[in-house]
Motif scaffolding. Structure first.
Motif, short mmCIF file in Angstrom:
data_model
loop_
_atom_site.label_atom_id
_atom_site.label_comp_id
_atom_site.label_asym_id
_atom_site.label_seq_id
_atom_site.Cartn_x
_atom_site.Cartn_y
_atom_site.Cartn_z
N GLN A 162 -14.92 -8.78 -7.12
CA GLN A 162 -14.81 -10.21 -6.78
C GLN A 162 -14.13 -10.43 -5.44
OE1 GLN A 162 -12.71 -11.72 -10.13
NE2 GLN A 162 -14.49 -11.67 -11.51
N SER A 163 -13.61 -9.36 -4.86
CA SER A 163 -12.91 -9.48 -3.58
C SER A 163 -13.85 -9.16 -2.45
CB SER A 163 -11.71 -8.51 -3.56
OG SER A 163 -12.19 -7.18 -3.52
N PRO A 164 -13.51 -9.57 -1.25
CA PRO A 164 -14.39 -9.31 -0.09
C PRO A 164 -14.35 -7.87 0.38
CG PRO A 164 -12.39 -10.42 0.61
CD PRO A 164 -12.35 -10.38 -0.88
N VAL A 165 -13.63 -7.01 -0.33
CA VAL A 165 -13.52 -5.62 0.12
C VAL A 165 -14.81 -4.86 -0.24
CG1 VAL A 165 -12.19 -3.50 -0.12
CG2 VAL A 165 -11.02 -5.71 -0.17
N ASP A 166 -15.28 -4.07 0.64
CA ASP A 166 -16.49 -3.29 0.38
C ASP A 166 -16.11 -2.09 -0.47
OD1 ASP A 166 -18.84 -1.99 0.36
OD2 ASP A 166 -18.97 -1.66 2.53
N LEU A 182 -5.01 -6.34 -1.50
CA LEU A 182 -4.16 -6.34 -0.31
C LEU A 182 -3.95 -4.91 0.20
CD1 LEU A 182 -2.34 -7.85 1.67
CD2 LEU A 182 -0.48 -7.68 0.00
N CYS A 183 -3.80 -3.97 -0.72
CA CYS A 183 -3.61 -2.57 -0.32
C CYS A 183 -4.83 -2.05 0.47
CB CYS A 183 -3.40 -1.68 -1.55
SG CYS A 183 -1.85 -2.00 -2.42
N PHE A 184 -6.02 -2.35 -0.05
CA PHE A 184 -7.24 -1.85 0.59
C PHE A 184 -7.50 -2.59 1.90
CE2 PHE A 184 -8.80 -0.85 -3.94
CZ PHE A 184 -7.99 0.27 -3.98
N THR A 185 -7.01 -3.84 1.99
CA THR A 185 -7.16 -4.57 3.25
C THR A 185 -6.26 -3.94 4.31
OG1 THR A 185 -7.62 -6.62 2.06
CG2 THR A 185 -6.95 -6.82 4.36
N LYS A 186 -5.01 -3.62 3.89
CA LYS A 186 -4.07 -3.00 4.81
C LYS A 186 -4.55 -1.60 5.22
CE LYS A 186 -0.26 -5.59 5.39
NZ LYS A 186 0.48 -5.75 6.65
N LYS A 187 -5.09 -0.88 4.23
CA LYS A 187 -5.50 0.51 4.48
C LYS A 187 -6.77 0.79 3.69
CE LYS A 187 -3.14 4.86 5.35
NZ LYS A 187 -1.87 5.61 5.18
N PRO A 188 -7.95 0.49 4.24
CA PRO A 188 -9.21 0.57 3.51
C PRO A 188 -9.50 1.95 2.92
CG PRO A 188 -9.49 -0.62 5.56
CD PRO A 188 -8.14 -0.01 5.61
N GLY A 189 -9.06 3.00 3.55
CA GLY A 189 -9.38 4.34 3.07
C GLY A 189 -8.75 4.67 1.73
N LEU A 190 -7.78 3.90 1.31
CA LEU A 190 -7.10 4.20 0.06
C LEU A 190 -7.99 3.97 -1.16
CD1 LEU A 190 -3.51 2.72 0.60
CD2 LEU A 190 -4.18 5.12 0.52
N ARG A 191 -9.08 3.20 -0.97
CA ARG A 191 -9.94 2.90 -2.13
C ARG A 191 -10.60 4.16 -2.64
NH1 ARG A 191 -15.22 1.47 -3.20
NH2 ARG A 191 -15.56 -0.19 -4.72
N HIS A 211 0.82 -1.21 0.00
CA HIS A 211 0.00 0.00 0.00
C HIS A 211 0.86 1.26 0.00
CE1 HIS A 211 0.96 -0.83 4.23
NE2 HIS A 211 0.81 0.50 4.44
N ILE A 212 2.14 1.10 0.44
CA ILE A 212 3.03 2.26 0.44
C ILE A 212 3.27 2.73 -0.99
CG2 ILE A 212 5.37 3.03 1.02
CD1 ILE A 212 5.33 1.03 3.32
N LEU A 213 3.43 1.79 -1.89
CA LEU A 213 3.64 2.15 -3.29
C LEU A 213 2.36 2.72 -3.89
CD1 LEU A 213 5.76 -0.91 -4.54
CD2 LEU A 213 6.55 1.32 -3.73
N LEU A 214 1.21 2.20 -3.45
CA LEU A 214 -0.06 2.75 -3.94
C LEU A 214 -0.22 4.20 -3.49
CD1 LEU A 214 -2.69 2.35 -5.46
CD2 LEU A 214 -3.71 1.43 -3.35
#
Length: 749
Positions: free
Chosen positions: A745-749, A706-715, A673-676
């Motif tokens: 398709q991922s479990p991320v909202d 994985l990025c959004f799981t680590k840091k959801p606000g990034l979405r 997520h750092i690179l994102l």
């Protein structure tokens, strides 16, 4: 008339009167021979019988007191009986009388000696009769023959001698009267000239009774070397003559040659060996090898002649003499040692026999000479002008299991004559292979010196020498690379031995000996030995890397590697398939990374190590360096500091290569997520209106879930940054749709 006229008048009168009267008148011994002859010729059996009775009567009266005339009369009548009636009874009876106990031995000898004293005047039948009646008194008859031969000195065999020899039972003579037999043989040798005709007679006469060695001439001198047989010296017009039948009795080969009617034979030695031919002839004459004045230079030729001509007894005498030579060796007698060693070497090569070799091996390993072995072998093999496989094999036999002596001598030879090293090694290849591997492993320093010497060989790319050198090194020791050959060929490189050039990206070509490189690298071996390439292009590598690579192949270590070329050296090991260099590079990299990457790590140190890992991943497609630096950085640096170093290494991702981006993604691990965040920051820049290639590459490559799981606000932040873009291409629209599809398709909202 024709028959009777030849007879005496008295004999004719006796014949006529006997026929008239029907009975024999008194016959004198003077006419008895003629009457008996005519009665047999005219077939008057009753008169022949009367004559025989008279002879038998005379035989019955014959005794020890009888005179020589009586003896001669009876012998002559017995001969007539054999001649006219083939009747041997009278002669046999006379022989029995002479052998009887009542007849004195001395009397018999005197009668025989008197009868045969003028042997040249005896008729053939008289000589044959002498042989029959002599019996146990044969030595007397032999004395008469010897006396006759002495009178015939230096002449061919006469008629009487030939008849005598032709009917003499030599097996009987040799068995019962050996001394007389030997005296007769010597007399024939000394008195009869050697003609081709007489030679065959004498060979057939004595071939079964004369056993060599035999003293044919007790007082032979070299001036007497005449005869019908000729020895020709090689490459010379010199001819040495000798008695043919004496040589034939000694040598079955010469016997066969003479039997074929040939009286000339090539001696098998050059003019320099003329002395040996004379000694050979004299030995055959005298039945012994006189060693007091025998030159050592002649020994080999004498043994060669005796061996090739089948004179077994003389070959045995040579072997006894050689044994004495060996037993007389002392500590500082190099000339004597060299002589026996070279004779043993010659015998082994020429006759495939190791008798001489076994003698000197045992002698050199005796207590008083064991210390002299090393000195002798080093000096002996140091004479490189005549280095042969057999000489090396002989030296190996001398040292037995003490291979150090042999290896030391071989090293000295190879180092001094490296231009002939390949030829030398080919001569002793099989013998080097016999040195046990465990011996070389136990004596590693000695092994390394030998390997250095072997690798000093002067080779050419066009020949198969390199293949041979690789093969012999492989046989010497197990190919457990790396091997430490030392720095000899690096620090003291001989330009004459270098025939392979490496062309690096900078600087002049590096010219080196290819042997060690071929041993380490199957790729270089293929290029050099099969494609015969004398120049290898290495323009992907710096000169420093190429020099480090070649040195490593010599020393078996990475002594000159540093972190700046570690990745490039790893690539070179990969390209040329030198696996041990790749493993050593990994060890070096890990040790370096552990040393510099810690809490106090500065960016420059991190950057250099990361560059090497990036080089490996990008050029070799392997990630061992990446795994090392990731593991060390994760354990030795706090996350915040690690993230900062990685972002600084990535820098402005817009201008970086995709390889560097991939490397940083792999390096940062689960904290992608750092690179994102770095990408979002770039997109939020007011001057950025669209996606560039690296932005698209990051969106495709990063695990956004994985990025959004680590840091959801990034979405929401990401899509807000994408929403503001005004310069959107069809490719960008498809990319965003793919992202949305994946996220749905991922479990991320």
């Amino acid at each position: 008339k024709a028959v009777v006229s030849t007879q005496s008048t008295g004999a004719v009168d006796c014949l006529i009167e006997s026929c008239y009267s029907g009975e024999t008148i008194t016959l004198s011994t003077k006419v008895l021979d003629d009457v008996l002859r005519m009665s047999s010729m005219f077939k008057i059996p009753w008169l022949s019988k009367k004559c025989e009775n008279i002879i038998l009567h005379e035989l019955s009266k014959f005794n020890a007191r009888s005179e020589f005339g009586d003896f001669k009369f009876l012998v002559d009548q017995a001969i007539n009986q054999i001649t006219f009636k083939n009747n041997h009874d009278h002669l046999n009876q006379l022989a029995r009388i002479l052998k009887s106990d009542t007849f004195q031995s001395g009397k018999t000898k005197s009668l025989i000696k008197e009868y045969a004293k003028n042997m040249h005047q005896l008729r053939d039948e008289e000589i044959k009769a002498c042989l029959v009646i002599a019996g146990p008194n044969m030595p007397v008859l032999i004395e008469c023959l010897i006396s006759h031969l002495n009178k015939q000195h230096s002449r061919p065999l006469d008629r009487a001698s030939k008849i005598f020899l032709g009917h003499l039972g030599f097996k009987f003579l040799h068995t019962n009267f050996a001394a007389s037999h030997d005296s007769l043989v010597q007399s024939l040798c000394n008195n009869v000239t050697d003609s081709k005709i007489d030679s065959r007679v004498l060979i057939n006469t004595f071939k079964e009774t004369v056993t060599c060695p035999f003293n044919f001439r007790k007082n032979h001198s070299r001036s007497d070397s005449t005869g019908s047989f000729e020895f020709k010296l090689d490459n010379s017009d010199v001819v040495i003559k000798a008695n043919s039948w004496i040589l034939a009795l000694n040598s079955p080969v010469i016997h066969s040659v003479v039997k074929l009617g040939r009286y000339t034979l090539t001696s098998g030695v050059s003019e320099a060996g003329a002395e040996a031919v004379h000694v050979f002839i004299e030995s055959c004459y005298k039945g012994s090898l006189e060693t007091e004045e025998l030159p050592r230079d002649s020994f080999r030729f004498i043994y060669k002649m005796s061996h090739s001509l089948g004179v077994i007894w003389l070959a045995n005498e040579c072997e006894k003499l050689f044994l004495r030579f060996v037993q007389m060796l002392d500590y500082d007698n190099y000339i004597g040692m060299k002589f026996v060693v070279e004779e043993a070497h010659y015998q082994t090569v020429t006759y495939q026999r190791k008798y001489f070799q076994n003698l000197i091996v045992n002698r050199f390993n005796s207590r008083d000479l064991s210390a002299a072995r090393e000195t002798f072998i080093q000096r002996y093999l140091g004479d490189f002008s005549d280095f042969t496989r057999e000489k090396f094999e002989l030296c190996q036999a001398i040292v037995r299991s003490d291979y150090r002596i042999l290896i030391e001598a071989l090293i000295a030879c190879l180092e001094e004559h490296h231009d002939l090293a390949v030829e030398t090694l080919k001569k002793c290849d099989e013998l080097i292979k016999k040195i046990p591997d465990d011996y070389l492993e136990r004596n590693f320093e000695l092994c390394r010196r030998l390997l250095r010497a072997i690798c000093s060989a002067k080779v050419t790319i066009e020949s198969d020498d390199i293949l041979f050198m690789i093969s012999i090194i492989g046989h010497m020791i197990p190919m457990k690379l790396p091997l430490d050959y030392g720095r000899l060929h690096i620090d003291n490189a001989d330009p004459a031995l270098a025939c392979l050039s490496f062309t690096a990206v900078t600087g002049d070509p590096i010219v080196i000996n290819p042997i060690l490189l071929c041993i380490n690298s199957p790729v270089i071996k293929h290029l050099v030995t099969e494609l015969h390439q004398s120049s290898l292009e290495a323009d992907d590598f710096t000169r420093q890397t190429v020099e480090c690579f070649t040195e490593a192949c010599h020393t078996g270590r990475l002594d000159t590697v540093d972190i700046t070329i570690c990745g490039e050296l790893y690539k070179m090991g990969h390209v040329f398939k030198v696996d041990w260099i790749k493993r050593e590079c990994e060890k070096f990299f890990e040790e370096h990374v552990k040393l510099v990457i810690n809490e106090n790590c500065v960016y420059d140190q991190f950057s250099i190590a990361a560059d090497q890992a990036l080089h490996q991943q990008d050029k070799v497609k392997e990630d061992s360096f990446l795994k090392i630096i990731t593991k060390v950085a994760s354990s030795n640096i706090i996350p915040l500091r690690r993230k900062k170093l990685i972002l600084e290494y990535l820098g402005d991702f817009v201008t970086q290569s995709t390889a560097r981006i991939d490397f940083c993604i792999a390096l940062i691990g689960s904290d992608v997520h750092i690179l994102l965040e770095s990408l979002i920051k770039h997109l939020e820049d007011p001057e950025v209106n669209g996606l560039n290639d690296n932005s698209r590459y990051l969106l495709k490559t990063l695990d956004l879930s994985l990025c959004f799981t680590k840091k959801p606000g990034l979405r929401e932040v990401l899509f807000a940054a994408l929403h503001k873009l005004t310069d959107v291409e069809r490719e960008d629209f498809r990319l965003i749709l793919d992202i949305c599809k994946k996220l749905s398709q991922s479990p991320v909202d």
